[in-house]
Design an enzyme around this catalytic site. Structure first.
Site: not given
Length: 691
Positions: A274-276
């Site tokens: 989910m970092r993107a």
């Protein structure tokens, strides 16, 4: 007067400048990774950014740059009072590739801790970079243990230094900026994902723009002060724009419709984690603030995707980073104006086109030079992996042996597989890696020695054992142990090192059968993937026709080796001796460059020798014995197939003093169970010779 090259004087490279400025507006974006060829002013632009950042308020006298408004409660220089802070310029701290662990995280004086019970801590570069920029040039060449510390600090916002139960912690929140040349190797996926944005830079091919670059650089070198003064107004305007955007940032609205576009884009491109999504949201918000808007638009999301997603789409080390812009536009249009709880309408028209303000509000002014007026906007490119030339469908099932077989087009490599571990015998002292046994700074403790310099890894038991016999003579009266400098012992540790894996690949006519060469390339590609995972340097030599050539000099860029392998044609005679002699020359030069990095020679051949002299077989044997005499660890990958086999590859392995494995035996899941250490084979050779 500032004499650093001005940021606004940098010609072109719009994406790079924009990515750096977005991080200046919102450090939460997560930093920038700059990928590009050498000589493209990557470092110049990064260093110039530090001059644009606003001053930082710090607690007076604090070595860890604590914020007076909210000082770190665990600061080693604390606790801090309520006195007003002082202003200092934002720092840009450079981390050298060859830095030691103590230089990065700081050093703890173990001698004082043991003898006096005092935590004497000397801050490192992570402490100096707190609330500033940590710049790593050639970040892809950084040692693994330093990368581990960077990952920890970037994830937790703090750094821990521990030595034999004595620990110190301090805050370490910084803007991570790295530059790299992809030809020298790729980054570990864990570190790659820590960079919020990535940009690809390349020298302009426009003559007018190149002229302007040279003109400005020469003017700067002739009189740095006068050159900086010419750009002072532009620098001031840009600095004020950064401050304005920072103040506007909390007011920017990120609507649900925009969040849906961000999530749909990340899902469409199948990025991991989910970092993107989070980075894209922060980047789009910063883009809106930079443009002076309080609402994020679809164009902001598009620009954020081009900066935040390319490096997160790699599925293997041989994949080039990039983004399909047509697919991106389709996804954004499909979800334009929708709310998260609405059903998507793939065929419905979008509510609007791209914004009219350029990518996120544009880039800083470039002055009045011709390059500023005429330079085309930088386009986001998606470099693709080289495609192998298609082989002819009329290619014969088997190639004629020896002469008479012309050059054949390159064929695609077979499916890569997990290979067995091939290691170099003995105990080395090379760069940290994951292949062969070596004395390293990290690993299991195997003994102790007297420290030759500063003590870094204390061997507590050996130190106590050395100090114990002298306690009475030293007048010990209390419970504490009287320790002197001569008692200290440095722990010796054993871990794994990276090696130089030099591939010598037979590309002659005897290897040219379509299915056979595809399998051979697949095996070499598998070994290259293994070398990437084990942090090796690799080199590639091919031989065919009348001679051998160095297709790729030793490098850390495993994907470059894979690209050269993919385009490798075949045909002609088999000058085996030329390939082995070329490998001998390459290894001789590499030993002079880095004597501590031990080589592993991997010869991929069927063992035939049909070129290179009057007696090619004898010449090949003589060349092989040169490697054996120097103790070079070697493995021969036997590519001979068919019901009748001559066993020439295994004879070559005996001459090399190494071992031979077939393509099937090379697989890690092979039922043959041949996890062979070269040392065992060499020991067997020695026994046979003695007999």
């Amino acid at each position: 007067m500032n004499t650093r090259y001005p940021f606004t004087a940098v010609v072109g490279m719009d994406d790079l400048r924009l990515a750096l400025l977005l991080n200046a507006v919102s450090p939460a974006v997560g930093g920038v990774l700059v990928r590009g060829e050498k000589g493209t002013a990557k470092s110049t632009a990064v260093r110039a950014l530090a001059e644009l950042l606003p001053a930082v308020p710090v607690v007076a006298g604090c070595r860890f740059s604590c914020d007076p408004a909210s000082p770190d409660l665990g600061c080693p220089d604390g606790p801090h009072g309520t006195e007003p802070g002082v202003q200092r310029p934002a720092r840009m701290v450079e981390l050298p590739v060859g830095a030691s662990e103590d230089r990065l995280v700081g050093s703890l004086d173990i001698e004082k801790a043991l003898a006096d019970g005092v935590k004497a801590f000397e801050p490192g570069l992570l402490a100096a970079a707190h609330r500033g920029i940590l710049y790593v040039d050639e970040v892809n060449l950084l040692s693994d243990h330093l990368i581990d510390h960077l990952l920890d600090a970037a994830a937790m916002g703090s750094s821990y230094v521990e030595r034999e139960g004595v620990s110190v912690r301090h805050a370490a929140r910084f803007l991570l900026v790295g530059t790299m040349n992809p030809e020298e190797g790729e980054l570990r996926p864990q570190l790659l994902d820590r960079f919020g944005l990535t940009v690809e830079v390349a020298a302009s091919r426009e003559p007018e723009q190149r002229v302007e670059v040279v003109r400005r650089r020469l003017a700067y070198e002739d009189d740095p002060g006068a050159f900086s003064a010419r750009w002072a107004d532009e620098e001031t305007a840009l600095r004020e724009r950064i401050v304005t955007a920072r103040e506007l940032l909390p007011e920017v609205t990120l609507g649900d419709a925009v969040l849906l576009q961000i999530a749909a884009t990340c899902a469409a491109f199948e990025v991991d984690g989910m970092r993107a999504d989070i980075v894209m949201a922060r980047t789009a918000t910063a883009l809106a603030a930079w443009a002076g808007r309080t609402e994020v638009t679809s164009e902001d999301v598009r620009q954020a995707a081009l900066l935040a997603l390319p490096h997160r789409r790699r599925r293997s080390p041989f994949d080039a980073p990039g983004l399909d812009e047509d697919k991106l536009d389709e996804t954004l249009e499909q979800f334009q104006g929708q709310e998260p709880d609405e059903d998507p309408e793939p065929d419905g028209p979008g509510d609007g086109g791209p914004g009219d303000g350029g990518p996120g509000g544009g880039v800083p002014p470039q002055g009045d030079g011709p390059a500023a007026e005429n330079a085309p906007a930088a386009e986001e490119t998606s470099p693709s992996s080289p495609e192998p030339a298609p082989a002819s469908d009329q290619a014969p099932a088997s190639a004629p042996q020896g002469a008479g077989s012309g050059e054949r087009a390159a064929v695609a490599a077979g499916e890569p597989f997990r290979t067995k571990v091939l290691s170099v015998p003995g105990l080395g002292e090379g760069a940290a890696g994951r292949r062969s046994r070596a004395r390293t700074e990290h690993g299991r403790t195997t003994g102790s020695v007297r420290p030759r310099g500063a003590l870094t890894k204390l061997h507590l038991a050996a130190t106590v054992q050395a100090a114990a016999p002298h306690q009475k003579a030293r007048g010990r009266t209390g419970p504490g142990l009287v320790v002197r400098r001569d008692d200290l012992r440095q722990a010796t540790r054993e871990g794994r090192e990276g090696n130089l894996v030099l591939f010598v690949v037979d590309a002659s006519g005897s290897m040219a059968a379509r299915q056979r060469m595809s399998a051979v390339k697949g095996a070499v590609l598998s070994l290259l993937l293994d070398a990437y995972q084990r942090r090796d340097k690799v080199g590639l030599i091919t031989f065919r026709g009348r001679d051998a050539e160095v297709a790729l000099p030793p490098t850390s860029s495993v994907d470059a080796a894979a690209a050269r392998l993919e385009k490798l044609p075949t045909g002609g005679r088999t000058p085996l001796s030329a390939g082995l002699l070329k490998a001998h020359d390459v290894l001789r030069v590499e030993r002079l460059r880095d004597a501590s990095r031990r080589p592993l020679l991997v010869v991929v051949t069927d063992g035939r020798a049909t070129g290179g002299g009057a007696d090619p077989v004898a010449l090949a044997g003589r060349a092989a014995r040169l490697h054996a005499a120097e103790g070079t660890a070697s493995v021969v990958v036997d590519c001979e197939t068919g019901p009748v086999r001559l066993g020439l590859a295994r004879e070559l392995a005996r001459e090399l003093g190494g071992t031979a494995v077939t393509l099937d035996e090379l697989r890690a899941d092979s039922i043959a169970g041949l996890v062979r250490d070269v040392r065992d084979v060499q020991a067997g050779q020695t026994t046979r010779r003695a007999a």
